[in-house]
Design a protein around this motif. Structure first.
Motif, PDB file in Angstrom:
ATOM      1  N   GLU A  41      23.472  33.968  15.091  1.00 43.13           N
ATOM      2  CA  GLU A  41      24.058  32.767  14.491  1.00 43.13           C
ATOM      3  C   GLU A  41      23.072  31.591  14.450  1.00 43.13           C
ATOM      4  N   LYS A  42      22.427  31.287  15.570  1.00 39.49           N
ATOM      5  CA  LYS A  42      21.522  30.135  15.637  1.00 39.49           C
ATOM      6  C   LYS A  42      20.352  30.288  14.676  1.00 39.49           C
ATOM      7  N   GLU A  43      19.730  31.448  14.671  1.00 37.62           N
ATOM      8  CA  GLU A  43      18.593  31.673  13.781  1.00 37.62           C
ATOM      9  C   GLU A  43      19.032  31.655  12.324  1.00 37.62           C
ATOM     10  N   ALA A  44      20.172  32.258  12.039  1.00 38.49           N
ATOM     11  CA  ALA A  44      20.684  32.269  10.668  1.00 38.49           C
ATOM     12  C   ALA A  44      20.931  30.845  10.177  1.00 38.49           C
ATOM     13  N   GLN A  45      21.461  29.992  11.060  1.00 41.65           N
ATOM     14  CA  GLN A  45      21.701  28.586  10.703  1.00 41.65           C
ATOM     15  C   GLN A  45      20.384  27.884  10.365  1.00 41.65           C
ATOM     16  N   GLU A  46      19.374  28.059  11.198  1.00 38.62           N
ATOM     17  CA  GLU A  46      18.081  27.398  10.996  1.00 38.62           C
ATOM     18  C   GLU A  46      17.399  27.891   9.718  1.00 38.62           C
ATOM     19  N   TRP A  47      17.378  29.199   9.522  1.00 38.65           N
ATOM     20  CA  TRP A  47      16.698  29.757   8.356  1.00 38.65           C
ATOM     21  C   TRP A  47      17.423  29.367   7.059  1.00 38.65           C
ATOM     22  N   ALA A  48      18.750  29.413   7.095  1.00 42.01           N
ATOM     23  CA  ALA A  48      19.531  29.057   5.908  1.00 42.01           C
ATOM     24  C   ALA A  48      19.384  27.573   5.579  1.00 42.01           C
ATOM     25  N   THR A  49      19.229  26.747   6.609  1.00 42.05           N
ATOM     26  CA  THR A  49      19.013  25.315   6.377  1.00 42.05           C
ATOM     27  C   THR A  49      17.702  25.092   5.626  1.00 42.05           C
ATOM     28  N   ASP A  50      16.659  25.809   6.026  1.00 39.19           N
ATOM     29  CA  ASP A  50      15.370  25.700   5.329  1.00 39.19           C
ATOM     30  C   ASP A  50      15.505  26.105   3.868  1.00 39.19           C
ATOM     31  N   ILE A  51      16.282  27.150   3.624  1.00 38.43           N
ATOM     32  CA  ILE A  51      16.483  27.608   2.242  1.00 38.43           C
ATOM     33  C   ILE A  51      17.254  26.562   1.434  1.00 38.43           C
ATOM     34  N   ALA A  52      18.315  26.009   2.031  1.00 40.49           N
ATOM     35  CA  ALA A  52      19.127  25.026   1.316  1.00 40.49           C
ATOM     36  C   ALA A  52      18.319  23.784   0.968  1.00 40.49           C
ATOM     37  N   LYS A  53      17.396  23.386   1.849  1.00 42.21           N
ATOM     38  CA  LYS A  53      16.603  22.169   1.622  1.00 42.21           C
ATOM     39  C   LYS A  53      15.663  22.299   0.424  1.00 42.21           C
ATOM     40  N   VAL A  54      15.408  23.514  -0.014  1.00 44.04           N
ATOM     41  CA  VAL A  54      14.599  23.703  -1.215  1.00 44.04           C
ATOM     42  C   VAL A  54      15.294  23.079  -2.424  1.00 44.04           C
ATOM     43  N   PHE A  55      16.627  23.085  -2.425  1.00 41.89           N
ATOM     44  CA  PHE A  55      17.392  22.672  -3.592  1.00 41.89           C
ATOM     45  C   PHE A  55      17.996  21.277  -3.468  1.00 41.89           C
ATOM     46  N   GLY A  56      17.937  20.672  -2.286  1.00 39.12           N
ATOM     47  CA  GLY A  56      18.493  19.333  -2.129  1.00 39.12           C
ATOM     48  C   GLY A  56      18.558  18.909  -0.685  1.00 39.12           C
ATOM     49  N   GLU A  57      18.966  17.666  -0.473  1.00 34.25           N
ATOM     50  CA  GLU A  57      19.081  17.147   0.882  1.00 34.25           C
ATOM     51  C   GLU A  57      20.254  17.800   1.599  1.00 34.25           C
ATOM     52  N   VAL A  58      20.050  18.031   2.904  1.00 39.37           N
ATOM     53  CA  VAL A  58      21.083  18.646   3.733  1.00 39.37           C
ATOM     54  C   VAL A  58      21.257  17.796   4.983  1.00 39.37           C
ATOM     55  N   ALA A  59      22.483  17.382   5.274  1.00 39.96           N
ATOM     56  CA  ALA A  59      22.746  16.575   6.466  1.00 39.96           C
ATOM     57  C   ALA A  59      22.517  17.408   7.725  1.00 39.96           C
ATOM     58  N   LYS A  60      22.141  16.725   8.811  1.00 37.05           N
ATOM     59  CA  LYS A  60      21.864  17.412  10.068  1.00 37.05           C
ATOM     60  C   LYS A  60      23.086  18.193  10.535  1.00 37.05           C
ATOM     61  N   GLY A  61      22.851  19.462  10.855  1.00 36.39           N
ATOM     62  CA  GLY A  61      23.931  20.319  11.328  1.00 36.39           C
ATOM     63  C   GLY A  61      24.782  20.918  10.226  1.00 36.39           C
ATOM     64  N   GLU A  62      24.482  20.568   8.981  1.00 31.34           N
ATOM     65  CA  GLU A  62      25.248  21.071   7.848  1.00 31.34           C
ATOM     66  C   GLU A  62      24.412  22.064   7.044  1.00 31.34           C
ATOM     67  N   LEU A  63      25.085  22.798   6.162  1.00 37.02           N
ATOM     68  CA  LEU A  63      24.381  23.726   5.280  1.00 37.02           C
ATOM     69  C   LEU A  63      24.598  23.395   3.805  1.00 37.02           C
ATOM     70  N   GLU A  64      25.627  22.615   3.502  1.00 33.99           N
ATOM     71  CA  GLU A  64      25.866  22.232   2.123  1.00 33.99           C
ATOM     72  C   GLU A  64      24.829  21.203   1.674  1.00 33.99           C
ATOM     73  N   THR A  65      24.357  21.332   0.445  1.00 35.04           N
ATOM     74  CA  THR A  65      23.497  20.297  -0.126  1.00 35.04           C
ATOM     75  C   THR A  65      24.336  19.065  -0.438  1.00 35.04           C
ATOM     76  N   SER A  66      23.677  17.906  -0.437  1.00 41.17           N
ATOM     77  CA  SER A  66      24.413  16.653  -0.644  1.00 41.17           C
ATOM     78  C   SER A  66      24.947  16.529  -2.063  1.00 41.17           C
ATOM     79  N   GLN A  67      24.349  17.245  -3.002  1.00 37.82           N
ATOM     80  CA  GLN A  67      24.816  17.220  -4.375  1.00 37.82           C
ATOM     81  C   GLN A  67      25.003  18.646  -4.885  1.00 37.82           C
ATOM     82  N   LEU A  68      25.837  18.750  -5.907  1.00 40.60           N
ATOM     83  CA  LEU A  68      25.979  20.041  -6.561  1.00 40.60           C
ATOM     84  C   LEU A  68      24.665  20.438  -7.216  1.00 40.60           C
ATOM     85  N   VAL A  69      24.288  21.686  -7.081  1.00 39.53           N
ATOM     86  CA  VAL A  69      23.053  22.191  -7.662  1.00 39.53           C
ATOM     87  C   VAL A  69      23.403  23.217  -8.735  1.00 39.53           C
ATOM     88  N   HIS A  70      22.875  23.010  -9.937  1.00 33.44           N
ATOM     89  CA  HIS A  70      23.061  23.995 -11.009  1.00 33.44           C
ATOM     90  C   HIS A  70      21.930  25.018 -10.860  1.00 33.44           C
TER      91      HIS A  70
END
Length: 357
Positions: A84-113
């Motif tokens: 779980e912990k590693e998956a959270q960290e790695w997925a956060t890095d992936i999400a940040k490619v497409f937009g800003e991500v709040a600390k502890g979150e995985l959703e991007t701050s904006q919708l990404v097309h």
């Protein structure tokens, strides 16, 4: 020079609430000193790009809008055995490619097309990370960024504030649709009955409610820069023609989905004027600055639209090289426009709009 395709549509909606404001009432606008009903361009574009007509025509060349890129990546990593912990960290890095991500979150701050090739790259990276049991490196993340070739992204564009170099300039502009006549939002007072209430003790309704609605004949305007569309699609002219055909058919034959179960207000365009050429685009909405009135609004609206196009031609020169009319109004008497104006079915219009026609 850019090659423009312009669409002018008149669509009559019976009582409906297709596009609501923050109070749940139909959207409106003041034009020519009169209140009009309005359907936002965002509502129209979503209805068109998510319609079955568009999806079937475009197939795999279609993107989607989401904030959940990181969430989906994390779930996929966990399924593949990553903690779980590693998956959270790695997925956060992936999400940040497409937009800003709040600390502890995985959703991007904006919708990404996101385009299909980008999603495929994310899936491939997740598989690699899970198989090699390692976090993503910078080189891995750089591979996720693409100029997508999804037809809907190519048409409507996208903005990634965090990575502006991967923005896509929209090839299609869509105006808010407005009624050609003055219109008011009305209120539907309704009740619901409890089917198991026999009425022996209580004869009142189980629910009382109120909903806003309106009806009218709407003018819609769409402008497509075909050269920009082909560029966005990396030179794929055949896909550009398919995208234009899909958009035109969806615009003419589909409706926004708001409150459809309550009002069943599905409608086809009564009239569609298509123009193509290298001339500077212009809306014909000024034709309705003075609200249409009377009992024969559809015919009057069509005549006003064509007369306005003719007036612009007289003042500024021809507004298009060629024109095509699709009319489903029984009392339509034929084009008032000068020059080459074809008339026929929607299928014939699609052929007319192809680059080599």
């Amino acid at each position: 020079m850019s090659h423009f395709i312009q669409l002018h549509l008149l669509t009559s909606y019976p009582p409906a609430n297709l596009n609501r404001d923050d109070l749940g009432r139909p959207k409106t606008a003041i034009m020519g000193g009169a209140k009009r009903l309005r359907v936002s361009s965002q509502s129209l574009k979503r209805a068109w790009r998510t319609s079955a007509l568009f999806e079937e025509a475009i197939g795999q060349h279609r993107g989607y809008r989401t904030k959940r890129i990181g969430i989906e990546a994390k779930q996929r990593l966990i399924v593949k055995g990553i903690k779980e912990k590693e998956a959270q960290e790695w997925a956060t890095d992936i999400a940040k490619v497409f937009g800003e991500v709040a600390k502890g979150e995985l959703e991007t701050s904006q919708l990404v097309h996101i385009g299909p090739e980008e999603q495929a790259a994310v899936d491939a990276l997740v598989d690699t990370l899970a198989n090699e049991k390692r976090p993503p490196e910078k080189e891995d993340l750089d591979l996720l960024r693409h100029k997508p070739t999804a037809a809907d992204i190519a048409l409507f564009g996208r903005m990634l504030a965090a990575v502006p170099e991967f923005n896509v300039e929209a090839a299609c502009q869509v105006a808010h649709a407005i009624t050609v006549h003055a219109a008011e939002v009305e209120d539907d007072y309704f009740t619901a009955v409890d089917d198991l209430n026999t009425g022996n003790e209580h004869r009142g309704a189980a629910h009382v409610g109120e909903a806003g609605y309106g009806a009218g004949l709407f003018y819609s305007y769409v402008c497509i820069d075909r050269n920009q569309l082909v560029e966005n699609l990396k030179g794929d002219a055949e896909l550009a023609d398919r995208a234009i055909a899909a958009l035109v058919e969806a615009a003419a034959r589909t409706s926004p989905k708001g409150k459809q179960n309550s009002f069943g207000s599905r409608a086809h365009a009564s009239y569609l004027l298509a123009e193509k050429g290298e001339q500077q685009p212009r809306s014909l909405s000024v034709a309705f600055l003075r609200p249409v009135s009377g009992q024969d609004q559809a015919v009057e609206a069509i005549e006003r639209l064509e007369k306005q196009a003719k007036a612009f031609d007289t003042a500024y020169g021809a507004g298009a090289d060629r024109r095509f009319v699709v009319a489903a109004e029984p009392d339509y008497r034929g084009p008032l426009l000068e020059g080459e104006v074809a008339q026929g079915s929607l299928a014939e219009l699609v052929d007319f709009l192809k680059a080599d026609q």
